[in-house]
Design a protein around this motif. Sequence first.
Motif, PDB file in Angstrom:
ATOM      1  N   THR A 273     -11.491 -46.776 -15.927  1.00 35.98           N
ATOM      2  CA  THR A 273     -12.364 -46.143 -14.944  1.00 35.98           C
ATOM      3  C   THR A 273     -13.739 -46.817 -14.984  1.00 35.98           C
ATOM      4  O   THR A 273     -14.728 -46.220 -15.351  1.00 35.98           O
TER       5      THR A 273
ATOM      6  N   ARG B 258     -12.573 -48.541 -10.291  1.00 42.38           N
ATOM      7  CA  ARG B 258     -12.686 -47.267  -9.581  1.00 42.38           C
ATOM      8  C   ARG B 258     -12.857 -47.473  -8.079  1.00 42.38           C
ATOM      9  O   ARG B 258     -12.339 -46.723  -7.270  1.00 42.38           O
TER      10      ARG B 258
ATOM     11  N   ILE C 177      -4.216 -42.154  -9.621  1.00 46.90           N
ATOM     12  CA  ILE C 177      -4.697 -41.084 -10.495  1.00 46.90           C
ATOM     13  C   ILE C 177      -5.797 -41.690 -11.353  1.00 46.90           C
ATOM     14  O   ILE C 177      -5.587 -42.711 -12.021  1.00 46.90           O
ATOM     15  N   SER C 178      -6.975 -41.082 -11.316  1.00 52.47           N
ATOM     16  CA  SER C 178      -8.119 -41.650 -12.040  1.00 52.47           C
ATOM     17  C   SER C 178      -8.548 -40.727 -13.175  1.00 52.47           C
ATOM     18  O   SER C 178      -8.077 -39.592 -13.272  1.00 52.47           O
TER      19      SER C 178
ATOM     20  N   LYS D  98      -5.497 -35.539 -17.046  1.00 51.69           N
ATOM     21  CA  LYS D  98      -6.889 -35.766 -16.634  1.00 51.69           C
ATOM     22  C   LYS D  98      -7.620 -34.442 -16.511  1.00 51.69           C
ATOM     23  O   LYS D  98      -7.015 -33.409 -16.196  1.00 51.69           O
TER      24      LYS D  98
ATOM     25  N   ASP E 271      -3.448 -34.566  -1.037  1.00 52.32           N
ATOM     26  CA  ASP E 271      -3.934 -35.603  -1.954  1.00 52.32           C
ATOM     27  C   ASP E 271      -4.835 -36.592  -1.206  1.00 52.32           C
ATOM     28  O   ASP E 271      -4.997 -36.511   0.024  1.00 52.32           O
ATOM     29  N   SER E 272      -5.440 -37.509  -1.974  1.00 54.37           N
ATOM     30  CA  SER E 272      -6.440 -38.414  -1.394  1.00 54.37           C
ATOM     31  C   SER E 272      -5.869 -39.227  -0.233  1.00 54.37           C
ATOM     32  O   SER E 272      -6.532 -39.412   0.792  1.00 54.37           O
TER      33      SER E 272
ATOM     34  N   ASP F  35     -12.120 -33.149  -8.338  1.00 53.99           N
ATOM     35  CA  ASP F  35     -11.105 -34.018  -8.954  1.00 53.99           C
ATOM     36  C   ASP F  35     -11.682 -35.351  -9.406  1.00 53.99           C
ATOM     37  O   ASP F  35     -10.982 -36.151 -10.029  1.00 53.99           O
TER      38      ASP F  35
ATOM     39  N   ALA G  13     -12.140 -38.044  -8.086  1.00 57.14           N
ATOM     40  CA  ALA G  13     -11.220 -39.146  -7.827  1.00 57.14           C
ATOM     41  C   ALA G  13     -11.892 -40.368  -7.214  1.00 57.14           C
ATOM     42  O   ALA G  13     -11.540 -41.492  -7.531  1.00 57.14           O
TER      43      ALA G  13
END
Lengths: 331, 257
Positions: free
Chosen positions: A93, A98, A113-114, A130, B94-95, B124, B126
Amino acid sequence: MAKILILAETQNGKLKRSTLELVTWSRKSGQSVSALLWGSAAPAGAKELGQNGIKDIWVVESAGYDTYNPDMCAQTLHEVTKKTAATLILGSTSAMARDLFPRVAARMNSGVISDGTELQLQGESVTVKKPLLSAKVLAKMTFDNSPVQFVLMRANQLPVEAPSSSATPSVGSGAATGVELHAVSAAQPLLAVVKQVVKGASEKLDLTEANIIVSGGRGLKEAGNFKLLNELAEVLGATVGASRAVVDAGWVSHGMQVGQTGKTVAPSLYIAVGISGAVQHLAGMSASKVIVAINNDPNAPIFQKATYGIVGDLFEVVPKLTQEFKRILHK
Amino acid sequence: MKIFVCVKQVPDTETKVRIAADGLSIDNTAIKWVMNPYDEFAVEEAIKIRDLNAGSQTIVIGLGPKKRVPDSLRTALAMGCDEAILIDAPENLDSLATARCLAKVIGQEGGADLILNGKLAIDDNASAVSQMIAEFLNCAHATVVSKISPSPEGFEIERDSEGGTKEIVMVKKPAVLGANKGLNIPRYASLPGIMKAKKKVIKEIDSASLGVDLSPRTKIASLELPPEKPPVRLISGDVAAQVQELVRSLRDEAKVL
């Protein structure tokens, strides 16, 4: 069998620790593993990858990649993902990955998924743990119908181990060593051009990757007193962070802010000096392994998250602490 | 200039979080919803750029359940956005699906010169939707943006990289930009602004009518509360003793040195 592609990153000519974490995990997974890296330091990084047991390495040796250009890097990551037929793309990340991974994921009709803290593989599918909602909840996330699984792991979550020496190939002397190097040509920027890079004052690790952080808040009373923390950080090889209050007061730059509208960090050791611990600050650092709080207010919320606490005057405690670390670490 | 701002509603940081009975979602009953803090920077910047460029227009878009998301759209209108669009959608798209919907609606509305988002949403964390919208619209993106200067070809932006480094990047128009703290100081809605916003009509679009793939690529397999932290060990004694004991503990017990 999953095919893993690691996006490797270098800093000052060496692989980042966060990259070595991904390398160690991937090597131990027993899957087929490739790595991609770019920039002037790519050849040195490739050598280090080889020494760490990666046998399939894709390299863009181009100074044009020394500064992150999302447009060019997306083309390259997409190209190498297709060429390696990778099903799991791993990055840390970092500022670069990112920004990059979601763009390429969308190009491949895939999800990202981060902020991962744990990673598990079952067959071809990964499960990523996470934190959500300022780490008030921990989620196990999986992919569903995603042709490629893009995963960004937080730094300092996975162990780094060297491969057993018999398994260590050396790079550069051809097929006998078992390492294959692929040269990838540089992409052209189509949508964005980096005009200038203004280097930050710090050559230290970014907060998001630092293993030790010394962070200061309003208790320091004025900007100049951050020098106490700089001295402490120097001895520990730490990166200096700050609370929102002192960033908003203009004492230090926003790049140093830890918390909800700053950086989310998870070092091994976080030393909070003169920080009361507003919920927005705790949101950014409560995942740290060990937290030390130094504050003159015994009721400060930071003590509820801390592992060790000293209730006292930071102007007395911090200089003595610096001396004691110096004595212990440098004797 | 035609400027879109995408805002997300997130649980307020102070909200206590409970896991719902299904074990896969958050119990929504007692949550206080607010506009994602980074989206406030995006809204402010959209209004500022509009005011500096005659003939410009700002349209705020929110995606999520109709029963709550309009509140944040009204906030953006009260701050000064011209129009608002609600994409009525189930919780927790979701994204990728979110970006598909937003890109589709922006296209239907005649496209944009500039799309402003927060650099990430604090629920989140994200940081994915800006880049994905840009991919679907085949245009430039930049995230963690702390300065925006429009130019004839596009935008010259400053973005915060690692370790305090700033990158100055020229991005072509149209562009999707993710706002960082430091871009501006968001205004508070004025009372007349709030009154005016109440009267505005929010355009509603059903996500299911957009003809885009809403199926998720990522999903939650399970949720758990973080383990309770053991209570803090307060170190007593005079300063010299405290400091010695702390360093000893960090080295010998916690083993982090």
